[in-house]
Design a protein around this motif. Structure first.
Motif, short mmCIF file in Angstrom:
data_model
loop_
_atom_site.label_atom_id
_atom_site.label_comp_id
_atom_site.label_asym_id
_atom_site.label_seq_id
_atom_site.Cartn_x
_atom_site.Cartn_y
_atom_site.Cartn_z
N VAL A 140 0.86 -1.18 0.00
CA VAL A 140 0.00 0.00 0.00
C VAL A 140 0.90 1.23 0.00
CG1 VAL A 140 -1.76 1.30 1.25
CG2 VAL A 140 -1.82 -1.21 1.26
N GLY A 141 0.80 2.04 -1.04
CA GLY A 141 1.68 3.20 -1.10
C GLY A 141 1.35 4.09 -2.28
N ALA A 142 2.29 4.97 -2.60
CA ALA A 142 2.09 5.93 -3.68
C ALA A 142 3.44 6.36 -4.23
CB ALA A 142 1.33 7.16 -3.16
N PHE A 143 3.45 6.78 -5.48
CA PHE A 143 4.61 7.47 -6.03
C PHE A 143 4.51 8.93 -5.62
CE2 PHE A 143 4.36 3.82 -8.89
CZ PHE A 143 5.70 3.45 -9.01
N HIS A 144 5.45 9.38 -4.83
CA HIS A 144 5.43 10.76 -4.35
C HIS A 144 6.88 11.21 -4.17
CE1 HIS A 144 3.47 14.28 -2.75
NE2 HIS A 144 4.13 14.21 -1.60
N GLN A 145 7.34 12.04 -5.10
CA GLN A 145 8.75 12.42 -5.11
C GLN A 145 9.06 13.44 -4.01
OE1 GLN A 145 10.90 11.00 -7.05
NE2 GLN A 145 9.61 10.02 -8.60
N PRO A 146 10.25 13.35 -3.41
CA PRO A 146 10.67 14.38 -2.45
C PRO A 146 10.98 15.68 -3.18
CG PRO A 146 12.49 12.89 -2.91
CD PRO A 146 11.29 12.32 -3.61
N ALA A 147 11.03 16.76 -2.44
CA ALA A 147 11.42 18.05 -3.01
C ALA A 147 12.92 18.24 -3.00
CB ALA A 147 10.76 19.19 -2.23
N LEU A 148 13.60 17.50 -2.10
CA LEU A 148 15.04 17.64 -1.91
C LEU A 148 15.52 16.43 -1.14
CD1 LEU A 148 17.62 19.59 -1.90
CD2 LEU A 148 16.82 20.30 0.38
N VAL A 149 16.75 15.99 -1.45
CA VAL A 149 17.38 14.91 -0.69
C VAL A 149 18.76 15.38 -0.25
CG1 VAL A 149 18.19 12.51 -0.70
CG2 VAL A 149 16.18 13.15 -2.06
N LEU A 150 19.02 15.27 1.05
CA LEU A 150 20.32 15.63 1.60
C LEU A 150 20.96 14.35 2.16
CD1 LEU A 150 19.42 18.91 3.55
CD2 LEU A 150 20.28 18.68 1.20
N ALA A 151 21.89 13.78 1.41
CA ALA A 151 22.57 12.54 1.81
C ALA A 151 23.91 12.90 2.45
CB ALA A 151 22.76 11.61 0.62
N ASP A 152 23.89 13.05 3.75
CA ASP A 152 25.09 13.42 4.51
C ASP A 152 25.84 12.15 4.90
OD1 ASP A 152 27.01 14.31 6.26
OD2 ASP A 152 25.62 15.37 7.59
N THR A 153 26.98 11.91 4.26
CA THR A 153 27.71 10.68 4.54
C THR A 153 28.27 10.66 5.96
OG1 THR A 153 29.69 11.67 3.53
CG2 THR A 153 28.31 10.26 2.12
N ALA A 154 28.34 11.81 6.63
CA ALA A 154 28.80 11.83 8.02
C ALA A 154 27.84 11.09 8.94
CB ALA A 154 28.96 13.27 8.51
N THR A 155 26.54 11.04 8.58
CA THR A 155 25.58 10.35 9.43
C THR A 155 25.82 8.85 9.46
OG1 THR A 155 23.94 10.08 7.66
CG2 THR A 155 23.82 12.10 8.97
N LEU A 156 26.56 8.34 8.48
CA LEU A 156 26.80 6.90 8.42
C LEU A 156 27.81 6.46 9.47
CD1 LEU A 156 26.95 6.47 4.54
CD2 LEU A 156 24.96 6.39 6.06
N GLY A 157 28.47 7.41 10.11
CA GLY A 157 29.44 7.07 11.13
C GLY A 157 28.83 6.42 12.35
N THR A 158 27.53 6.60 12.57
CA THR A 158 26.87 6.01 13.73
C THR A 158 26.23 4.66 13.43
OG1 THR A 158 24.76 7.11 13.27
CG2 THR A 158 26.35 8.32 14.61
N LEU A 159 26.27 4.23 12.18
CA LEU A 159 25.61 2.98 11.80
C LEU A 159 26.38 1.76 12.30
CD1 LEU A 159 24.39 3.19 8.09
CD2 LEU A 159 23.03 3.34 10.17
N PRO A 160 25.68 0.75 12.80
CA PRO A 160 26.36 -0.52 13.08
C PRO A 160 26.90 -1.12 11.79
CG PRO A 160 24.16 -0.43 14.09
CD PRO A 160 24.26 0.73 13.16
N ALA A 161 27.93 -1.94 11.92
CA ALA A 161 28.55 -2.57 10.75
C ALA A 161 27.53 -3.37 9.95
CB ALA A 161 29.71 -3.47 11.19
N ARG A 162 26.59 -4.00 10.64
CA ARG A 162 25.59 -4.80 9.94
C ARG A 162 24.74 -3.94 9.01
NH1 ARG A 162 20.58 -8.22 12.63
NH2 ARG A 162 19.93 -9.28 10.70
N GLU A 163 24.39 -2.73 9.47
CA GLU A 163 23.59 -1.82 8.64
C GLU A 163 24.40 -1.32 7.44
OE1 GLU A 163 20.50 -0.86 8.77
OE2 GLU A 163 19.77 -1.35 10.78
N MET A 164 25.69 -1.11 7.63
CA MET A 164 26.53 -0.71 6.50
C MET A 164 26.56 -1.80 5.44
SD MET A 164 27.75 2.37 6.55
CE MET A 164 29.07 2.24 5.34
N GLY A 165 26.68 -3.05 5.88
CA GLY A 165 26.69 -4.16 4.94
C GLY A 165 25.37 -4.26 4.20
N ALA A 166 24.26 -4.07 4.93
CA ALA A 166 22.95 -4.13 4.29
C ALA A 166 22.80 -3.04 3.24
CB ALA A 166 21.85 -4.01 5.35
#
Length: 369
Positions: A155-181
């Motif tokens: 159940v969902g919809a196609f709905h585009q964001p207005a902007l995406v901010l992919a800050d690679t610094a936020t990945l520093g807090t991810l567990p290793a398992r999430e990085m692999g995924a």
């Protein structure tokens, strides 16, 4: 920092990729803030890790934040949580011209995007993905959805964001398992349509999962560029081009369903296993060589991802897994299209797959190793 434009018919939006973008969110998102307060959605983990940074960034521009906090995990993509979120947004006076901020992984982005799609027949939202999987895949392209008892994302919809901010610094807090995924969705772009990028992943995958800055930013940028090209050609998955992005997902969603959409098998881990199965099944049908299938398996294994479904310890048969596939949203006129391979970098849609053969193949895989 890289800026990738997602071009759509008569409109488009930018995806920013870089280290530290969250701290500049007030400036980068300035065109999408109309009031002195914004509504933001996060799960408990992403809020704890990054909520303060977003508040500080927006506060520097004189903007406050009202938070809706969901519990982490796929359970948040439900009717019940959607209802609570929509009621909360209405209570906070969100209007059609406003933009909701989504801070978190794919679950937060899907939930927020779908709420934005249905609230007052559609308002805007800004994606701030904080997981590798969300940065390279779910935050770009406008697919939003919740899960139901019958299956994932039905159940969902196609709905585009207005902007995406992919800050690679936020990945520093991810567990290793999430990085692999998340890395599974990176290498997917090489397997489905870019053999040179696949070769780069073979050589540099360990650097990406180890969060080496240069390799990580390159991997995210290259992945977003690939997805942007595909989405521009087939926004609503009507021509078959965008369907290629589902490589590994038909098999993977069946594994997720059998394991209860739980932490027992993360989405990216399921996609990784699904790509291995798609490669092996392609070899079974003589579309690709066994050497190519083994190359896919080895590249995924080298990132620390599982490549054998027998290791999941599921108490099921191949027929059980195939039955889950029949709830796939891609079913059309009783036929389920499979994304298979004619070679590394050459995915295609096969609409002639016999489900009985798929069930037999999966039974063999369950008993292997």
């Amino acid at each position: 920092m890289a800026v990738i434009r997602v071009e759509l018919a008569g409109r488009g939006y930018d995806v920013h990729v870089g280290h530290g973008l969250l701290d500049n969110a007030g400036y980068l998102a300035r065109d999408f803030i109309r009031k002195d307060r914004v509504a933001a959605v996060a799960d408990r983990n992403s809020h704890a890790a990054h909520g303060g940074r977003l508040e500080a960034a927006l506060g520097a521009s004189g903007v406050g934040v009202d938070w809706f906090i969901a519990e982490p995990g796929e359970g948040a993509k439900s009717w019940g949580v959607l209802e609570k979120l929509v009621d909360w947004l209405l209570e906070h006076g969100v209007e059609r011209g406003d933009h909701i901020f989504a801070l978190g992984g794919g679950v937060v982005g899907d939930l927020t995007g779908f709420a934005a799609a249905v609230l007052k027949r559609g308002c805007g939202f800004v994606q701030i993905p904080t997981t590798l999987l969300a940065q390279v895949d779910s935050s770009v392209g406008g697919k939003t959805a919740i899960n139901t008892r019958a299956g994932k994302n039905l159940v969902g919809a196609f709905h585009q964001p207005a902007l995406v901010l992919a800050d690679t610094a936020t990945l520093g807090t991810l567990p290793a398992r999430e990085m692999g995924a998340g890395y599974a969705e990176v290498i997917k772009y090489g397997i489905l349509g870019d053999p040179d990028f696949f070769a780069w992943c073979e050589a540099n995958g360990a650097k990406v999962t180890a969060r080496e800055a240069e390799a990580l930013e390159y991997a995210v940028t290259r992945s977003v560029e690939a997805k942007a090209r595909i989405v521009a050609q087939d926004e609503r998955e009507t021509t078959g081009t965008r369907a290629l992005l589902n490589l590994g997902h038909t098999f993977g969603h069946a594994l997720e369903a059998e394991t209860g959409f739980s932490d027992r098998l993360l989405h990216g881990e399921a996609v990784a296993l699904g790509m291995v199965l798609a490669a092996r099944y392609s070899a079974r049908l003589d579309y690709i060589s066994l050497d190519d299938a083994n190359r896919v398996t080895q590249a995924i294994a080298s990132a620390g991802l599982r490549t054998e479904i027998a290791a999941l310890g599921m108490d099921c048969t191949g027929r059980d897994l195939a039955a889950h596939m029949l709830h796939d949203k891609k079913m059309d006129a009783g036929t389920l299209p499979f994304i298979l391979l004619r070679g590394i970098g050459e995915a295609f849609v096969d609409r002639q797959v016999a489900m009985e053969d798929v069930a037999a193949f999966l039974s063999e895989q369950l008993q292997a190793h």
